[in-house]
Design a protein around this motif. Structure first.
Motif, short mmCIF file in Angstrom:
data_model
loop_
_atom_site.label_atom_id
_atom_site.label_comp_id
_atom_site.label_asym_id
_atom_site.label_seq_id
_atom_site.Cartn_x
_atom_site.Cartn_y
_atom_site.Cartn_z
N VAL A 29 5.63 9.73 -5.02
CA VAL A 29 6.13 9.05 -3.82
C VAL A 29 4.99 8.30 -3.14
O VAL A 29 5.17 7.17 -2.67
N ARG A 30 3.81 8.92 -3.08
CA ARG A 30 2.64 8.24 -2.49
C ARG A 30 2.30 6.97 -3.26
O ARG A 30 1.96 5.95 -2.66
N ALA A 31 2.37 7.04 -4.58
CA ALA A 31 2.10 5.85 -5.40
C ALA A 31 3.11 4.75 -5.09
O ALA A 31 2.74 3.57 -5.01
N SER A 32 4.35 5.13 -4.90
CA SER A 32 5.38 4.16 -4.53
C SER A 32 5.07 3.55 -3.17
O SER A 32 5.26 2.34 -2.96
N TYR A 33 4.60 4.37 -2.24
CA TYR A 33 4.25 3.86 -0.91
C TYR A 33 3.07 2.89 -1.00
O TYR A 33 3.09 1.82 -0.36
N GLU A 34 2.05 3.24 -1.77
CA GLU A 34 0.89 2.36 -1.91
C GLU A 34 1.30 1.01 -2.51
O GLU A 34 0.81 -0.03 -2.09
N LYS A 35 2.21 1.05 -3.47
CA LYS A 35 2.69 -0.19 -4.07
C LYS A 35 3.47 -1.00 -3.03
O LYS A 35 3.31 -2.21 -2.93
N ALA A 36 4.30 -0.33 -2.24
CA ALA A 36 5.08 -1.02 -1.20
C ALA A 36 4.17 -1.60 -0.13
O ALA A 36 4.41 -2.70 0.37
N ARG A 37 3.11 -0.87 0.21
CA ARG A 37 2.19 -1.35 1.24
C ARG A 37 1.43 -2.60 0.78
O ARG A 37 1.21 -3.52 1.56
N SER A 38 1.09 -2.65 -0.49
CA SER A 38 0.37 -3.83 -0.98
C SER A 38 1.30 -5.02 -1.15
O SER A 38 0.88 -6.16 -1.06
N ASP A 39 2.60 -4.76 -1.37
CA ASP A 39 3.58 -5.83 -1.55
C ASP A 39 4.00 -6.45 -0.22
O ASP A 39 4.18 -7.66 -0.11
N LYS A 40 4.18 -5.65 0.81
CA LYS A 40 4.51 -6.07 2.16
C LYS A 40 5.84 -6.83 2.28
O LYS A 40 6.01 -7.65 3.17
N SER A 41 6.77 -6.56 1.40
CA SER A 41 8.09 -7.18 1.52
C SER A 41 9.10 -6.11 1.89
O SER A 41 8.87 -4.92 1.71
N LYS A 42 10.22 -6.55 2.41
CA LYS A 42 11.28 -5.61 2.82
C LYS A 42 11.83 -4.84 1.61
O LYS A 42 12.09 -3.66 1.71
N SER A 43 11.95 -5.51 0.47
CA SER A 43 12.47 -4.83 -0.71
C SER A 43 11.51 -3.76 -1.20
O SER A 43 11.93 -2.76 -1.78
N ALA A 44 10.22 -3.93 -0.95
CA ALA A 44 9.24 -2.91 -1.33
C ALA A 44 9.44 -1.65 -0.48
O ALA A 44 9.32 -0.54 -1.00
N ASP A 45 9.75 -1.82 0.79
CA ASP A 45 10.06 -0.67 1.64
C ASP A 45 11.30 0.06 1.13
O ASP A 45 11.35 1.28 1.13
N TYR A 46 12.29 -0.71 0.69
CA TYR A 46 13.50 -0.09 0.13
C TYR A 46 13.16 0.73 -1.11
O TYR A 46 13.71 1.81 -1.31
N LYS A 47 12.29 0.21 -1.95
CA LYS A 47 11.89 0.94 -3.17
C LYS A 47 11.17 2.25 -2.79
O LYS A 47 11.36 3.27 -3.45
N TYR A 48 10.36 2.19 -1.74
CA TYR A 48 9.69 3.41 -1.29
C TYR A 48 10.73 4.43 -0.80
O TYR A 48 10.68 5.60 -1.17
N LEU A 49 11.68 3.98 0.01
CA LEU A 49 12.72 4.88 0.51
C LEU A 49 13.56 5.43 -0.64
O LEU A 49 13.99 6.59 -0.61
N GLU A 50 13.77 4.63 -1.66
CA GLU A 50 14.49 5.09 -2.85
C GLU A 50 13.72 6.22 -3.52
O GLU A 50 14.32 7.21 -3.96
N SER A 51 12.40 6.12 -3.58
CA SER A 51 11.60 7.18 -4.20
C SER A 51 11.59 8.43 -3.33
O SER A 51 11.55 9.55 -3.86
#
Length: 132
Positions: free
Chosen positions: A19-41
């Motif tokens: 889940v942390r890896a997913s968050y780090e990926k979402a943080r570097s992407d900075k898009s709304k869909s990346a936040d959704y992917k983090y919440l999905e994880s």
């Protein structure tokens, strides 16, 4: 060679690391869909813990193994969020927790979460606009 069984703590720490890896990926992407992917994880991790009866162990293990504080009566979703992202403001964490709690109540699968959140937010925005 036989693979040794993993302890509950090892399972929890390994899943939170994903889940942390997913968050780090979402943080570097900075898009709304990346936040959704983090919440999905996060939701997938909650389902994983729930299926294996590890939710109670999560609240016991989080303070020592994950260095995360756990308040009395705190929902496991919030524990997963707190242990996977430290630099998000508490208000956002609270909103994410409430959204995922709602998804759990509706028995939403992690693969359907993005569609569910978008539909729910569109409905909320329409009702808010209508109330004005």
């Amino acid at each position: 060679m036989t693979k040794a069984k993993r302890t509950n703590e090892e399972r929890i720490v390994a899943r939170i690391a994903r889940v942390r890896a997913s968050y780090e990926k979402a943080r570097s992407d900075k898009s709304k869909s990346a936040d959704y992917k983090y919440l999905e994880s996060v939701l997938a991790a909650h389902d994983y813990f729930d299926e294996r009866n590890l939710l109670d162990s999560l609240t016991e293990i989080a303070p020592c193994a994950l260095m995360t504080s756990v308040r009395s009566g705190q929902h496991p979703i919030r524990t997963i969020i707190d242990s996977s992202c430290a630099d998000v403001d508490p208000r956002t964490k609270s909103r994410w927790t409430r959204a995922l709690q709602f998804a759990i109540l509706r028995s939403i699968a992690p693969d359907d979460l993005i569609r569910f959140l978008r539909a729910t937010m569109a409905l909320r925005d329409a009702l808010t606009w209508r109330a004005r």
